[in-house]
Each structure stands twice: as C-alpha cells, then as structure tokens.
Design a protein around this motif. Structure first.
Motif, PDB file in Angstrom:
ATOM      1  N   GLY A 110       0.796  -1.228   0.000  1.00  0.00           N
ATOM      2  CA  GLY A 110       0.000   0.000   0.000  1.00  0.00           C
ATOM      3  C   GLY A 110       0.824   1.271   0.000  1.00  0.00           C
ATOM      4  O   GLY A 110       0.376   2.312   0.473  1.00  0.00           O
TER       5      GLY A 110
ATOM      6  N   THR B  80      -0.790   4.165  -2.072  1.00  0.00           N
ATOM      7  CA  THR B  80      -1.947   4.688  -1.337  1.00  0.00           C
ATOM      8  C   THR B  80      -1.485   5.559  -0.178  1.00  0.00           C
ATOM      9  O   THR B  80      -2.070   6.618   0.092  1.00  0.00           O
ATOM     10  N   THR B  81      -0.435   5.136   0.502  1.00  0.00           N
ATOM     11  CA  THR B  81       0.098   5.923   1.616  1.00  0.00           C
ATOM     12  C   THR B  81       0.526   7.309   1.151  1.00  0.00           C
ATOM     13  O   THR B  81       0.206   8.320   1.789  1.00  0.00           O
TER      14      THR B  81
ATOM     15  N   VAL C 231      -2.565   9.416   0.300  1.00  0.00           N
ATOM     16  CA  VAL C 231      -3.279   9.870   1.495  1.00  0.00           C
ATOM     17  C   VAL C 231      -2.473  10.960   2.205  1.00  0.00           C
ATOM     18  O   VAL C 231      -3.029  11.967   2.668  1.00  0.00           O
TER      19      VAL C 231
ATOM     20  N   ASN D 181       1.027  -0.464   7.762  1.00  0.00           N
ATOM     21  CA  ASN D 181      -0.187  -0.121   7.021  1.00  0.00           C
ATOM     22  C   ASN D 181      -1.227  -1.249   7.139  1.00  0.00           C
ATOM     23  O   ASN D 181      -0.920  -2.357   7.563  1.00  0.00           O
TER      24      ASN D 181
ATOM     25  N   GLY E  78      -4.162   3.359   5.255  1.00  0.00           N
ATOM     26  CA  GLY E  78      -4.430   4.186   4.087  1.00  0.00           C
ATOM     27  C   GLY E  78      -5.901   4.178   3.731  1.00  0.00           C
ATOM     28  O   GLY E  78      -6.459   5.191   3.310  1.00  0.00           O
TER      29      GLY E  78
ATOM     30  N   LYS F 173      -7.611   6.193   6.439  1.00  0.00           N
ATOM     31  CA  LYS F 173      -6.921   7.468   6.645  1.00  0.00           C
ATOM     32  C   LYS F 173      -6.613   7.698   8.120  1.00  0.00           C
ATOM     33  O   LYS F 173      -6.770   8.804   8.652  1.00  0.00           O
TER      34      LYS F 173
ATOM     35  N   VAL G 187      -2.473   9.556   9.689  1.00  0.00           N
ATOM     36  CA  VAL G 187      -1.914  10.488   8.698  1.00  0.00           C
ATOM     37  C   VAL G 187      -1.183  11.637   9.378  1.00  0.00           C
ATOM     38  O   VAL G 187      -0.062  11.992   8.994  1.00  0.00           O
TER      39      VAL G 187
END
Length: 215
Positions: free
Chosen positions: A36, A39-40, A43, A152, A187, A190, A193
């Motif tokens: 991921g 995606t990380t 985000v 993650n 991710g 969320k 973050v």
C-alpha cells in the motif's frame, strides 16, 4: 495548507545517471509491492492519484520524485524537499533480470544519495518484517539515515493484533537504535496520517523526534 498538500510530480528516472541534482532533503518510501505504498503517499498528500500503483507486481521500475514547496518571506513558493517513491519489492513473479535491475537502481540510490534524509518502510501490519523488508532494513544499517516503520492496513487487525504488531515493530526498532520510529497506519481509513506528517516534518526540519515508549 499542509506542506504535503503542495506535492507535485517532478520527474521519473530509470537509471542512477538520471537522478536530479541533490539539493533538498529527500524522504524515500519503500515497501513490498502489495503493502500500500502508493496509497500511503496519496493519502499523505491528499491527492488521490499522485502516486500510481501497477496491478502487476514488479512492473513499475522507476524512481518517482514529488516536490514539496512552501512560501518564503517574499511570498514565492520555494522547493524545500522531495518525496521519493521507490519501486515496490518482493515481486516473486518478476524475471531475474528485473530483480537485478531493481537491486542496482534502488540499492544505488539508498547507498549513495547524499540528500537522503529518511526512509519510510511501508509494511502490511498483518505480515511485517518479511525477508525483503529485512533486506532493506539491513541495507540501511550502513548509513546514518532515519527509518520509520509504517504498519499499514492496521484496520484489518483487531485491538490485540494492533498491540502485538506495534510491540513487534518497537522491539525491532530498539535493536537498531534511536533513529528508528514506528507507527500504525491505515491508508484505507486514513488513520495515522497526522502522525506520519509530524514525523516527516521533523525529518525535513532536521529536528529530533520525541522518544517513543517501548510498550
């Protein structure tokens, strides 16, 4: 606006000779092909398609640079750091030559890039510290560069699973030294973050992170 909201694509390189001039702090993201990582980054920067993930593990063999900017005293945007998205590793189905190319490209970048400030190791919280993750971690042991273990997909774990994953990561970090930090992340949901942004902001500013408890 957050510093990370300013992220913009800068360039892609397929060879070490194509790396841009080393002029600002660089934060590299590494991870297995299914961890991921893209995606990380999306985000983190609040941009849904900044980093692209190939559906075929090992297909994308480029180092992608994304610039971070902020306004200076004159009101002009100033380039102050780069996010560096490294190709995913652990692609068992990739051809041997592809794996060799990856090792040469990524190994060369990680071992010699003078402006590399820190490395975020993105791992699946359900299966952290796979052999390929450990290869990167051990490889980075030769350089005084900060590491951040990002666990993650933590939303896939129950509370006890999260406790166990975090405890394992903290124990591994303690073995390596105070330059290593860890966190849970999702991710998809969320979650985590702001914690990640805080860590990376400290890196860019070359500030020390608050110490983390082992338990």
């Amino acid at each position: 606006m957050s510093l990370f909201d300013s992220a913009r694509f800068r360039l892609s390189v397929s060879q070490l000779q194509g790396l841009p001039e080393a002029s600002v702090p660089e934060i590299a993201f590494v991870g297995r092909s299914n961890a991921g990582k893209s995606t990380t980054i999306n985000v983190l920067t609040r941009q849904g398609r900044l980093a692209f993930a190939s559906k075929t593990p090992g297909r994308t063999q480029l180092i992608n640079f994304f610039s971070l900017t902020q306004k200076n005293a004159q009101g002009h945007r100033e380039h102050i750091a780069d996010i560096v998205d490294l190709p995913g590793y652990g692609f068992a189905k990739a051809a041997e030559q592809t794996r060799k190319t990856w090792s040469a490209l990524i190994g060369g970048y990680l071992s010699s890039r003078e402006t590399l400030t820190g490395v975020v190791v993105v791992m699946d919280a359900r299966r952290p510290f796979m052999p390929t993750d450990e290869w990167v971690i051990d490889f980075m042991g030769t350089r005084p560069v900060r590491l951040h273990f990002l666990l993650n997909k933590a939303d896939q774990l129950n509370n006890q699973g999260k406790i166990n994953a975090l405890r394992l990561a903290k124990a591994r970090a303690k073995q390596l030294g105070p330059h290593v930090s860890v966190q849970l992340f999702s991710g998809l949901k969320k979650e985590g973050v702001e914690e990640l942004r805080d860590v990376l902001t400290h890196w860019i500013r070359r500030e020390e992170l608050p110490s983390q408890p082992i338990d």
